[in-house]
Design an enzyme around this catalytic site. Sequence first.
Site, PDB file in Angstrom:
ATOM      1  N   ASN A  81       0.856  -1.178   0.000  1.00 25.85           N
ATOM      2  CA  ASN A  81       0.000   0.000   0.000  1.00 25.85           C
ATOM      3  C   ASN A  81       0.898   1.236   0.000  1.00 25.85           C
ATOM      4  O   ASN A  81       1.552   1.517   0.994  1.00 25.85           O
ATOM      5  CB  ASN A  81      -0.877  -0.053   1.271  1.00 25.85           C
ATOM      6  CG  ASN A  81      -1.745   1.179   1.444  1.00 25.85           C
ATOM      7  OD1 ASN A  81      -1.828   2.022   0.558  1.00 25.85           O
ATOM      8  ND2 ASN A  81      -2.396   1.278   2.601  1.00 25.85           N
ATOM      9  N   LYS A 137      -0.050   4.271  -0.139  1.00 23.77           N
ATOM     10  CA  LYS A 137      -0.734   5.430   0.487  1.00 23.77           C
ATOM     11  C   LYS A 137      -0.502   6.654  -0.411  1.00 23.77           C
ATOM     12  O   LYS A 137      -0.466   6.501  -1.617  1.00 23.77           O
ATOM     13  CB  LYS A 137      -0.248   5.616   1.918  1.00 23.77           C
ATOM     14  CG  LYS A 137      -0.296   4.293   2.695  1.00 23.77           C
ATOM     15  CD  LYS A 137      -0.038   4.424   4.157  1.00 23.77           C
ATOM     16  CE  LYS A 137      -0.108   3.042   4.792  1.00 23.77           C
ATOM     17  NZ  LYS A 137       0.003   3.068   6.230  1.00 23.77           N
ATOM     18  N   HIS A 150      -9.473   0.474   5.324  1.00 27.74           N
ATOM     19  CA  HIS A 150      -8.158   0.739   5.916  1.00 27.74           C
ATOM     20  C   HIS A 150      -8.325   1.712   7.088  1.00 27.74           C
ATOM     21  O   HIS A 150      -9.144   2.628   7.038  1.00 27.74           O
ATOM     22  CB  HIS A 150      -7.203   1.319   4.860  1.00 27.74           C
ATOM     23  CG  HIS A 150      -5.793   1.386   5.355  1.00 27.74           C
ATOM     24  ND1 HIS A 150      -5.343   2.395   6.176  1.00 27.74           N
ATOM     25  CD2 HIS A 150      -4.743   0.542   5.181  1.00 27.74           C
ATOM     26  CE1 HIS A 150      -4.070   2.167   6.473  1.00 27.74           C
ATOM     27  NE2 HIS A 150      -3.684   1.048   5.887  1.00 27.74           N
ATOM     28  N   GLU A 206      -6.719   4.178   8.042  1.00 30.24           N
ATOM     29  CA  GLU A 206      -6.590   5.612   7.732  1.00 30.24           C
ATOM     30  C   GLU A 206      -7.879   6.161   7.135  1.00 30.24           C
ATOM     31  O   GLU A 206      -8.235   7.317   7.354  1.00 30.24           O
ATOM     32  CB  GLU A 206      -5.367   5.841   6.822  1.00 30.24           C
ATOM     33  CG  GLU A 206      -4.078   5.720   7.629  1.00 30.24           C
ATOM     34  CD  GLU A 206      -2.887   5.152   6.879  1.00 30.24           C
ATOM     35  OE1 GLU A 206      -2.852   5.227   5.639  1.00 30.24           O
ATOM     36  OE2 GLU A 206      -1.973   4.617   7.552  1.00 30.24           O
ATOM     37  N   GLU A 219      -4.801  -5.507  10.587  1.00 31.07           N
ATOM     38  CA  GLU A 219      -3.761  -4.494  10.788  1.00 31.07           C
ATOM     39  C   GLU A 219      -4.040  -3.728  12.080  1.00 31.07           C
ATOM     40  O   GLU A 219      -4.826  -2.759  12.074  1.00 31.07           O
ATOM     41  CB  GLU A 219      -3.762  -3.503   9.632  1.00 31.07           C
ATOM     42  CG  GLU A 219      -3.527  -4.122   8.277  1.00 31.07           C
ATOM     43  CD  GLU A 219      -3.081  -3.075   7.263  1.00 31.07           C
ATOM     44  OE1 GLU A 219      -1.946  -3.141   6.829  1.00 31.07           O
ATOM     45  OE2 GLU A 219      -3.878  -2.180   6.947  1.00 31.07           O
ATOM     46  N   GLY A 237       2.688   1.942  10.636  1.00 29.47           N
ATOM     47  CA  GLY A 237       3.587   3.081  10.460  1.00 29.47           C
ATOM     48  C   GLY A 237       4.389   3.443  11.700  1.00 29.47           C
ATOM     49  O   GLY A 237       5.014   4.498  11.748  1.00 29.47           O
ATOM     50  N   SER A 277       3.743  -2.429  10.216  1.00 29.10           N
ATOM     51  CA  SER A 277       5.200  -2.460  10.409  1.00 29.10           C
ATOM     52  C   SER A 277       5.843  -3.792  10.020  1.00 29.10           C
ATOM     53  O   SER A 277       6.748  -4.268  10.701  1.00 29.10           O
ATOM     54  CB  SER A 277       5.559  -2.069  11.850  1.00 29.10           C
ATOM     55  OG  SER A 277       5.190  -0.724  12.075  1.00 29.10           O
TER      56      SER A 277
HETATM   57  P1  PGA Z   1       3.068   0.061   7.516  1.00 30.95           P
HETATM   58  O1  PGA Z   1       1.595   0.248   6.894  1.00 30.95           O
HETATM   59  O2  PGA Z   1       3.664  -1.156   6.889  1.00 30.95           O
HETATM   60  O3  PGA Z   1       3.808   1.337   7.147  1.00 30.95           O
HETATM   61  O4  PGA Z   1       2.901  -0.090   8.980  1.00 30.95           O
HETATM   62  C1  PGA Z   1       0.775  -0.859   6.680  1.00 30.95           C
HETATM   63  C2  PGA Z   1      -0.566  -0.420   6.162  1.00 30.95           C
HETATM   64  O5  PGA Z   1      -1.086   0.623   6.561  1.00 30.95           O
HETATM   65  O6  PGA Z   1      -1.165  -1.132   5.334  1.00 30.95           O
END
Ligand code: PGA
Length: 232
Positions: A6, A8, A87, A89, A156, A162, A192
């Site tokens: 992803n 983003k 997701h 976010e 997740e 992140g 992560s």
């Molecule tokens: P990350 O993000 O690997 O930077 O933690 C994962 C995601 O949001 O899908």
Amino acid sequence: MILAANFKSNLVLSDIREYFETLDSYLFEKPKEDIYIFPSNFALQEKIKNFSIGVQNAYCALNGAFTGEITLEALRDFGIKNILIGHSERRNIFGENQKMCAKKFDFFAKEGFNIFYCIGESLEIRQQGQEAIEKFLSTQFEGIDLEYANLVVAYEPVWAIGTGVSAKIEEIKQTHNFLKSKVDRPLLYGGSVQLQNIKEILGIDEVDGVLVGSAALDVSNFIKMIEIARGC
Ligand code: PGA
């Protein structure tokens, strides 16, 4: 094994083109893992052969007065059949509630999309213990057809996204075990995932793949992850 990245809101078009070219030629004539990339919308029309592209978010309509949103007609035109829904976010920054996630799910399921449906608890809930986590995750399945044939679930934990702090192997195992009892579809872990921990995470029986954010932004890093996955 599914490896999904992803992007983003990162990378500009020239970066993504270079990334796609490198990845596409790397994957040529390699045994196929299932590789999916979710880039920004402006890169959805790039032509690639050896992996799949998906949209990070879309509105549930054919077209119309939905300022700032991409809708089905444009996705069809680009040949996009993969979508992330739910997701954290989208849920936390853009206020998408469960009802909206379910509405999008229903719409894109009717269109036969491969839906990567994301769920995950906050740190506050994690601190209340496993029972609270399971109860919360169940609410994120409300209105979702868990029998849908083209469903992939991505667990997740929000506190691991992140932050550089992935969930511990035991924590992933426990929660994936619970999720597997609810849904018989491929189950990804995200939050992560990095070069240092991907092998151990993919080694968990209940993990069918990973959804990677920051660590996938560098193509050589992502390719190394694919190679590790191949050895798992
Ligand atoms: P990350 O993000 O690997 O930077 O933690 C994962 C995601 O949001 O899908």
